[in-house]
Each structure stands twice: as structure tokens, then as C-alpha cells.
Design a protein around this motif. Structure first.
Motif, PDB file in Angstrom:
ATOM      1  N   ARG A  77      14.429 -22.049   5.621  1.00  0.00           N
ATOM      2  CA  ARG A  77      13.142 -21.426   5.942  1.00  0.00           C
ATOM      3  C   ARG A  77      13.253 -20.592   7.224  1.00  0.00           C
ATOM      4  O   ARG A  77      12.826 -19.439   7.269  1.00  0.00           O
ATOM      5  CB  ARG A  77      12.066 -22.494   6.104  1.00  0.00           C
ATOM      6  CG  ARG A  77      10.701 -21.912   6.464  1.00  0.00           C
ATOM      7  CD  ARG A  77       9.615 -22.961   6.481  1.00  0.00           C
ATOM      8  NE  ARG A  77       9.265 -23.287   5.104  1.00  0.00           N
ATOM      9  CZ  ARG A  77       9.354 -24.496   4.570  1.00  0.00           C
ATOM     10  NH1 ARG A  77       9.753 -25.520   5.300  1.00  0.00           N
ATOM     11  NH2 ARG A  77       9.030 -24.704   3.313  1.00  0.00           N
ATOM     12  N   ILE A  78      13.843 -21.153   8.247  1.00  0.00           N
ATOM     13  CA  ILE A  78      13.935 -20.461   9.539  1.00  0.00           C
ATOM     14  C   ILE A  78      14.841 -19.232   9.454  1.00  0.00           C
ATOM     15  O   ILE A  78      14.586 -18.225  10.107  1.00  0.00           O
ATOM     16  CB  ILE A  78      14.378 -21.444  10.640  1.00  0.00           C
ATOM     17  CG1 ILE A  78      13.200 -22.364  10.942  1.00  0.00           C
ATOM     18  CG2 ILE A  78      14.865 -20.731  11.890  1.00  0.00           C
ATOM     19  CD1 ILE A  78      13.487 -23.492  11.875  1.00  0.00           C
ATOM     20  N   THR A  79      15.878 -19.298   8.643  1.00  0.00           N
ATOM     21  CA  THR A  79      16.788 -18.157   8.492  1.00  0.00           C
ATOM     22  C   THR A  79      16.309 -17.183   7.419  1.00  0.00           C
ATOM     23  O   THR A  79      17.009 -16.234   7.095  1.00  0.00           O
ATOM     24  CB  THR A  79      18.216 -18.635   8.157  1.00  0.00           C
ATOM     25  OG1 THR A  79      18.171 -19.454   6.985  1.00  0.00           O
ATOM     26  CG2 THR A  79      18.826 -19.391   9.317  1.00  0.00           C
ATOM     27  N   ARG A  80      15.126 -17.438   6.888  1.00  0.00           N
ATOM     28  CA  ARG A  80      14.498 -16.584   5.868  1.00  0.00           C
ATOM     29  C   ARG A  80      15.303 -16.489   4.581  1.00  0.00           C
ATOM     30  O   ARG A  80      15.307 -15.458   3.908  1.00  0.00           O
ATOM     31  CB  ARG A  80      14.182 -15.205   6.431  1.00  0.00           C
ATOM     32  CG  ARG A  80      13.237 -15.259   7.611  1.00  0.00           C
ATOM     33  CD  ARG A  80      12.941 -13.873   8.138  1.00  0.00           C
ATOM     34  NE  ARG A  80      12.245 -13.945   9.395  1.00  0.00           N
ATOM     35  CZ  ARG A  80      10.933 -13.826   9.530  1.00  0.00           C
ATOM     36  NH1 ARG A  80      10.180 -13.636   8.490  1.00  0.00           N
ATOM     37  NH2 ARG A  80      10.376 -13.895  10.729  1.00  0.00           N
ATOM     38  N   LEU A  81      16.002 -17.565   4.263  1.00  0.00           N
ATOM     39  CA  LEU A  81      16.744 -17.642   3.009  1.00  0.00           C
ATOM     40  C   LEU A  81      15.949 -18.355   1.928  1.00  0.00           C
ATOM     41  O   LEU A  81      16.250 -18.213   0.754  1.00  0.00           O
ATOM     42  CB  LEU A  81      18.060 -18.407   3.207  1.00  0.00           C
ATOM     43  CG  LEU A  81      19.123 -17.733   4.042  1.00  0.00           C
ATOM     44  CD1 LEU A  81      20.261 -18.700   4.322  1.00  0.00           C
ATOM     45  CD2 LEU A  81      19.643 -16.489   3.353  1.00  0.00           C
ATOM     46  N   LEU A  82      14.959 -19.124   2.329  1.00  0.00           N
ATOM     47  CA  LEU A  82      14.193 -19.913   1.380  1.00  0.00           C
ATOM     48  C   LEU A  82      13.453 -18.975   0.437  1.00  0.00           C
ATOM     49  O   LEU A  82      12.746 -18.068   0.876  1.00  0.00           O
ATOM     50  CB  LEU A  82      13.208 -20.824   2.117  1.00  0.00           C
ATOM     51  CG  LEU A  82      12.572 -21.927   1.297  1.00  0.00           C
ATOM     52  CD1 LEU A  82      13.622 -22.911   0.794  1.00  0.00           C
ATOM     53  CD2 LEU A  82      11.538 -22.671   2.124  1.00  0.00           C
ATOM     54  N   ASP A  83      13.622 -19.196  -0.850  1.00  0.00           N
ATOM     55  CA  ASP A  83      12.973 -18.365  -1.854  1.00  0.00           C
ATOM     56  C   ASP A  83      11.457 -18.449  -1.683  1.00  0.00           C
ATOM     57  O   ASP A  83      10.907 -19.528  -1.493  1.00  0.00           O
ATOM     58  CB  ASP A  83      13.391 -18.836  -3.251  1.00  0.00           C
ATOM     59  CG  ASP A  83      12.814 -17.976  -4.346  1.00  0.00           C
ATOM     60  OD1 ASP A  83      12.937 -16.742  -4.259  1.00  0.00           O
ATOM     61  OD2 ASP A  83      12.227 -18.543  -5.295  1.00  0.00           O
ATOM     62  N   VAL A 122      18.525 -15.652  -7.114  1.00  0.00           N
ATOM     63  CA  VAL A 122      18.181 -16.890  -6.430  1.00  0.00           C
ATOM     64  C   VAL A 122      19.268 -17.912  -6.730  1.00  0.00           C
ATOM     65  O   VAL A 122      19.759 -18.009  -7.850  1.00  0.00           O
ATOM     66  CB  VAL A 122      16.807 -17.409  -6.906  1.00  0.00           C
ATOM     67  CG1 VAL A 122      16.504 -18.767  -6.317  1.00  0.00           C
ATOM     68  CG2 VAL A 122      15.720 -16.413  -6.522  1.00  0.00           C
ATOM     69  N   GLU A 123      19.675 -18.645  -5.711  1.00  0.00           N
ATOM     70  CA  GLU A 123      20.714 -19.665  -5.843  1.00  0.00           C
ATOM     71  C   GLU A 123      20.081 -21.031  -5.612  1.00  0.00           C
ATOM     72  O   GLU A 123      19.329 -21.222  -4.665  1.00  0.00           O
ATOM     73  CB  GLU A 123      21.790 -19.398  -4.786  1.00  0.00           C
ATOM     74  CG  GLU A 123      22.942 -20.353  -4.797  1.00  0.00           C
ATOM     75  CD  GLU A 123      23.970 -20.017  -3.717  1.00  0.00           C
ATOM     76  OE1 GLU A 123      24.834 -20.867  -3.470  1.00  0.00           O
ATOM     77  OE2 GLU A 123      23.904 -18.922  -3.106  1.00  0.00           O
ATOM     78  N   ASP A 124      20.364 -21.961  -6.502  1.00  0.00           N
ATOM     79  CA  ASP A 124      19.878 -23.326  -6.350  1.00  0.00           C
ATOM     80  C   ASP A 124      20.933 -24.181  -5.674  1.00  0.00           C
ATOM     81  O   ASP A 124      22.071 -24.248  -6.135  1.00  0.00           O
ATOM     82  CB  ASP A 124      19.543 -23.952  -7.703  1.00  0.00           C
ATOM     83  CG  ASP A 124      18.251 -23.422  -8.295  1.00  0.00           C
ATOM     84  OD1 ASP A 124      17.460 -22.813  -7.558  1.00  0.00           O
ATOM     85  OD2 ASP A 124      18.028 -23.618  -9.500  1.00  0.00           O
ATOM     86  N   ARG A 176      15.909 -23.673  -3.307  1.00  0.00           N
ATOM     87  CA  ARG A 176      16.144 -22.334  -3.865  1.00  0.00           C
ATOM     88  C   ARG A 176      16.249 -21.332  -2.731  1.00  0.00           C
ATOM     89  O   ARG A 176      15.332 -21.197  -1.936  1.00  0.00           O
ATOM     90  CB  ARG A 176      15.018 -21.959  -4.806  1.00  0.00           C
ATOM     91  CG  ARG A 176      14.891 -22.956  -5.959  1.00  0.00           C
ATOM     92  CD  ARG A 176      13.956 -22.446  -6.964  1.00  0.00           C
ATOM     93  NE  ARG A 176      14.580 -21.225  -7.449  1.00  0.00           N
ATOM     94  CZ  ARG A 176      14.478 -20.771  -8.680  1.00  0.00           C
ATOM     95  NH1 ARG A 176      13.750 -21.385  -9.537  1.00  0.00           N
ATOM     96  NH2 ARG A 176      15.091 -19.669  -9.054  1.00  0.00           N
ATOM     97  N   ILE A 177      17.387 -20.653  -2.669  1.00  0.00           N
ATOM     98  CA  ILE A 177      17.593 -19.672  -1.606  1.00  0.00           C
ATOM     99  C   ILE A 177      17.876 -18.301  -2.212  1.00  0.00           C
ATOM    100  O   ILE A 177      18.395 -18.183  -3.323  1.00  0.00           O
ATOM    101  CB  ILE A 177      18.722 -20.078  -0.641  1.00  0.00           C
ATOM    102  CG1 ILE A 177      20.037 -20.262  -1.387  1.00  0.00           C
ATOM    103  CG2 ILE A 177      18.372 -21.339   0.116  1.00  0.00           C
ATOM    104  CD1 ILE A 177      21.213 -20.476  -0.476  1.00  0.00           C
ATOM    105  N   SER A 178      17.513 -17.287  -1.465  1.00  0.00           N
ATOM    106  CA  SER A 178      17.762 -15.907  -1.855  1.00  0.00           C
ATOM    107  C   SER A 178      18.318 -15.201  -0.627  1.00  0.00           C
ATOM    108  O   SER A 178      17.671 -15.175   0.424  1.00  0.00           O
ATOM    109  CB  SER A 178      16.470 -15.244  -2.323  1.00  0.00           C
ATOM    110  OG  SER A 178      16.700 -13.901  -2.653  1.00  0.00           O
ATOM    111  N   ARG A 179      19.483 -14.643  -0.753  1.00  0.00           N
ATOM    112  CA  ARG A 179      20.142 -14.019   0.399  1.00  0.00           C
ATOM    113  C   ARG A 179      19.472 -12.724   0.834  1.00  0.00           C
ATOM    114  O   ARG A 179      19.551 -12.346   1.989  1.00  0.00           O
ATOM    115  CB  ARG A 179      21.615 -13.790   0.102  1.00  0.00           C
ATOM    116  CG  ARG A 179      22.355 -15.113  -0.078  1.00  0.00           C
ATOM    117  CD  ARG A 179      23.811 -14.865  -0.445  1.00  0.00           C
ATOM    118  NE  ARG A 179      24.454 -16.098  -0.866  1.00  0.00           N
ATOM    119  CZ  ARG A 179      25.165 -16.874  -0.061  1.00  0.00           C
ATOM    120  NH1 ARG A 179      25.320 -16.563   1.190  1.00  0.00           N
ATOM    121  NH2 ARG A 179      25.727 -17.968  -0.523  1.00  0.00           N
TER     122      ARG A 179
END
Length: 100
Positions: free
Chosen positions: A74-80, A20-22, A11-14
């Protein structure tokens, strides 16, 4: 189940407040990575891209590619923020290595 589908989505959030995008599988992860800005493509990006390519070529499992993509997110801070990986013994070692 498709061999390229993840057991659970990433799950990522821009951005805060954005939907949130799965990301459900290797193909979606690869498509996401290909759209990533060229100026922001570093070693973690390259690792995730290589792992997804290896999974597409049946040289790696989808779950191994998922771990690499999750690390990238996670490192790019996209991880929800609501997404938490279970901490099995394998993940504890890599999490410890990232904090060092």
C-alpha cells in the motif's frame, strides 16, 4: 492448506495497465521483497521482510506477515486498487495510525 499460504492473496500491480500479480503466501512475498531495489528499502520494507522471515521461522503467523506485506504494498503504491481489506477493529486502529 500450507501454514505459509495467505487466506487471500495480496494483489499488486507494478504500474497502471500492467498485469495484476497475486502474492499467495509468505515465500512469494519474501521472494518479491528480496528483488526490491536496494535504494528503495526503508523501514516499511524492513518490517515486511522481518515479518515474512518470522513467519518462515514459525515465530509469526502467515496472516500477520500478510498484513505487513500488504502495508508495504500500500505504501509503495503497488497494492491493486481493487483490493480492499475488511475493516475489522484491529485494522481500523492501524489505518487510523497511518493517517495521522
Amino acid at each position: 492448506m500450507d501454514r505459509l499460504q495467505f487466506f487471500s492473496p495480496v494483489r499488486i500491480s507494478r504500474a497502471p495497465g500492467q498485469p495484476v500479480e497475486d502474492i499467495d503466501g509468505v515465500r512469494e512475498a519474501m521472494a518479491f521483497l528480496r528483488k526490491w531495489p536496494k535504494g528503495r528499502r526503508g523501514p516499511v520494507y524492513q518490517c515486511a521482510l522481518n515479518c515474512c522471515a518470522a513467519a518462515l521461522a514459525s515465530q509469526m503467523s502467515a496472516e500477520e506477515a500478510r498484513k505487513a506485506f500488504t502495508g508495504f504494498a500500500r505504501i509503495t503504491r503497488l497494492l491493486d486498487d481493487d483490493m480492499a481489506l475488511p475493516m475489522d477493529s484491529e485494522n481500523r486502529g492501524s489505518a487510523y495510525a497511518l493517517r495521522r
